[in-house]
Every structure is written in structure tokens, then in C-alpha cells.
Design a protein around this motif. Structure first.
Motif, PDB file in Angstrom:
ATOM      1  N   CYS A  13       0.829  -1.210   0.000  1.00 54.26           N
ATOM      2  CA  CYS A  13       0.000   0.000   0.000  1.00 54.26           C
ATOM      3  C   CYS A  13       0.858   1.252   0.000  1.00 54.26           C
ATOM      4  CB  CYS A  13      -0.941   0.017   1.203  1.00 54.26           C
ATOM      5  SG  CYS A  13      -2.258  -1.215   1.061  1.00 54.26           S
ATOM      6  N   SER A  14       1.952   1.240   0.757  1.00 53.48           N
ATOM      7  CA  SER A  14       2.800   2.433   0.786  1.00 53.48           C
ATOM      8  C   SER A  14       3.459   2.641  -0.577  1.00 53.48           C
ATOM      9  CB  SER A  14       3.847   2.339   1.899  1.00 53.48           C
ATOM     10  OG  SER A  14       4.791   1.347   1.615  1.00 53.48           O
ATOM     11  N   PHE A  15       3.837   1.558  -1.257  1.00 55.62           N
ATOM     12  CA  PHE A  15       4.400   1.709  -2.594  1.00 55.62           C
ATOM     13  C   PHE A  15       3.339   2.218  -3.566  1.00 55.62           C
ATOM     14  CE2 PHE A  15       7.932  -1.489  -1.747  1.00 55.62           C
ATOM     15  CZ  PHE A  15       8.901  -0.503  -1.697  1.00 55.62           C
ATOM     16  N   SER A  40       8.632  16.480  -6.767  1.00 56.81           N
ATOM     17  CA  SER A  40       9.962  16.147  -6.256  1.00 56.81           C
ATOM     18  C   SER A  40      10.861  15.710  -7.409  1.00 56.81           C
ATOM     19  CB  SER A  40       9.890  15.080  -5.169  1.00 56.81           C
ATOM     20  OG  SER A  40       9.216  13.946  -5.622  1.00 56.81           O
ATOM     21  N   SER A  41      12.118  16.071  -7.273  1.00 58.15           N
ATOM     22  CA  SER A  41      13.129  15.752  -8.276  1.00 58.15           C
ATOM     23  C   SER A  41      14.381  15.304  -7.538  1.00 58.15           C
ATOM     24  CB  SER A  41      13.418  17.004  -9.108  1.00 58.15           C
ATOM     25  OG  SER A  41      14.449  16.756 -10.025  1.00 58.15           O
ATOM     26  N   PHE A  42      14.981  14.217  -8.010  1.00 58.03           N
ATOM     27  CA  PHE A  42      16.164  13.681  -7.338  1.00 58.03           C
ATOM     28  C   PHE A  42      17.272  13.427  -8.348  1.00 58.03           C
ATOM     29  CE2 PHE A  42      12.378  11.862  -5.149  1.00 58.03           C
ATOM     30  CZ  PHE A  42      12.461  12.591  -3.973  1.00 58.03           C
ATOM     31  N   ASN A  43      18.466  13.884  -8.027  1.00 60.51           N
ATOM     32  CA  ASN A  43      19.649  13.582  -8.817  1.00 60.51           C
ATOM     33  C   ASN A  43      20.413  12.527  -8.023  1.00 60.51           C
ATOM     34  OD1 ASN A  43      22.105  13.530 -10.182  1.00 60.51           O
ATOM     35  ND2 ASN A  43      21.989  15.704 -10.672  1.00 60.51           N
ATOM     36  N   LEU A  44      20.473  11.310  -8.546  1.00 67.86           N
ATOM     37  CA  LEU A  44      21.061  10.178  -7.830  1.00 67.86           C
ATOM     38  C   LEU A  44      22.370   9.780  -8.500  1.00 67.86           C
ATOM     39  CD1 LEU A  44      17.710   8.200  -7.478  1.00 67.86           C
ATOM     40  CD2 LEU A  44      18.768   9.717  -5.790  1.00 67.86           C
ATOM     41  N   TYR A 107      11.880   6.547  -5.999  1.00 72.31           N
ATOM     42  CA  TYR A 107      11.277   7.526  -5.094  1.00 72.31           C
ATOM     43  C   TYR A 107      11.787   7.310  -3.665  1.00 72.31           C
ATOM     44  CZ  TYR A 107       7.938  10.821  -3.199  1.00 72.31           C
ATOM     45  OH  TYR A 107       7.378  11.907  -2.567  1.00 72.31           O
ATOM     46  N   HIS A 108      11.844   6.066  -3.242  1.00 73.38           N
ATOM     47  CA  HIS A 108      12.376   5.731  -1.912  1.00 73.38           C
ATOM     48  C   HIS A 108      13.826   6.203  -1.790  1.00 73.38           C
ATOM     49  CE1 HIS A 108      13.672   3.434   1.590  1.00 73.38           C
ATOM     50  NE2 HIS A 108      14.621   2.928   0.834  1.00 73.38           N
ATOM     51  N   LEU A 109      14.659   5.880  -2.784  1.00 76.48           N
ATOM     52  CA  LEU A 109      16.066   6.281  -2.729  1.00 76.48           C
ATOM     53  C   LEU A 109      16.208   7.799  -2.678  1.00 76.48           C
ATOM     54  CD1 LEU A 109      17.716   3.817  -5.289  1.00 76.48           C
ATOM     55  CD2 LEU A 109      17.881   3.757  -2.787  1.00 76.48           C
ATOM     56  N   LEU A 116      20.391   7.512   3.783  1.00 75.96           N
ATOM     57  CA  LEU A 116      20.996   6.283   3.249  1.00 75.96           C
ATOM     58  C   LEU A 116      22.494   6.470   3.007  1.00 75.96           C
ATOM     59  CD1 LEU A 116      18.188   5.228   0.754  1.00 75.96           C
ATOM     60  CD2 LEU A 116      18.862   4.007   2.845  1.00 75.96           C
ATOM     61  N   MET A 117      22.886   7.613   2.447  1.00 79.99           N
ATOM     62  CA  MET A 117      24.309   7.849   2.172  1.00 79.99           C
ATOM     63  C   MET A 117      25.094   7.955   3.484  1.00 79.99           C
ATOM     64  SD  MET A 117      26.101   7.865  -0.488  1.00 79.99           S
ATOM     65  CE  MET A 117      27.760   8.235  -0.997  1.00 79.99           C
TER      66      MET A 117
END
Length: 137
Positions: A13-15, A40-44, A107-109, A116-117
Motif C-alpha cells: 500500500c505504501s508503494f 519532487s526531483s532527485f539527482n542520484l 522515489y524511496h532512494l 541512506l548515504m
């Protein structure tokens, strides 16, 4: 319903509530950028994605019972291929290419990138390992 079944249902459900991916851009060799419908925008970085690969990999070292990937500071993204309509498989220049990164996992990362880092760096320090590759002898 057992507690493990309930936990699995909560996880699903959370996913299911993750925002929809609206844009994915590869910036080889060093990063992947993802944007979502919530703005939201993420540079990974390639290193971050490699360390948190969703695949089980033979290049992981078990240290004190923990699985630790180290020496990947300079790893690069070589390419990516679509997997259905839910993710991509990234090929890295250290020849790792078995992880499938789903939109929800991106999205999680991205949402947890700094925590996490920091955890990754603390684990390396705890075991006397480095983000830098080992020198060839």
C-alpha cells in the motif's frame, strides 16, 4: 491475517501511494535524474545507485555479518534499459547489471538519499573500508 501478511500488505500500500514518475534522465557516467508528479526531483549519483542496487550481487563483501559494497566512488552508469512499464535495469561500468530499479524504489532512494548515504559511509568507517577503489597490486 498474520502479522507478516499485514506487514507485506502495508508495504504494498505504501508503494502504491508513491507519486507517478514523470521524467527520467540518464547523465552518464555519473548520475540519473528522476522527477515525480508531486514535484519532487532527485539527482542520484552512480555510486549511490550502485551501492543501493536492488540486486543480490557477488561483489558484495560480508563484513561482520553485514553485506557491504565498497570502493565504488568512481563507478559509472553505462546504459539503462526499460523493464516493462515499472522500472529500468542499469548497467554500470563495474559490470553490475542485474538490479531492476522500479519507479517506487527510485522515489524511496531519492526521498531518503541523505540518510541512506550517511548510513553507508558510517558502515564503511565501522569496517575500515573506503568509498575509493582498492589499488591494483
Amino acid at each position: 491475517m498474520s502479522s507478516s501478511s499485514a506487514a507485506g500488505l502495508r508495504k504494498l500500500c505504501s508503494f502504491a501511494q508513491s507519486p507517478r514518475l514523470t521524467k527520467l534522465s540518464l547523465h552518464p557516467p555519473k548520475a540519473v535524474e528522476v522527477e515525480f508528479s508531486d514535484g519532487s526531483s532527485f539527482n542520484l549519483s552512480a555510486e549511490f545507485l550502485r551501492v543501493y542496487s536492488p540486486a543480490v550481487d557477488s561483489k558484495i563483501r560480508s563484513v561482520g555479518g553485514e553485506k557491504v559494497i565498497f570502493g565504488r566512488r568512481h563507478v559509472g552508469v553505462m546504459s539503462a534499459e526499460s523493464v516493462g512499464n515499472y522500472g529500468i535495469r542499469i548497467s554500470f561500468d563495474d559490470l553490475h547489471k542485474t538490479g531492476i530499479y522500479t519507479w517506487d524504489y527510485f522515489y524511496h532512494l531519492g526521498s531518503n538519499k541523505f540518510t541512506l548515504m550517511r548510513s553507508y559511509i558510517q558502515t564503511l568507517k565501522k569496517h575500515g573500508l573506503s568509498r575509493d577503489p582498492q589499488r591494483k597490486k
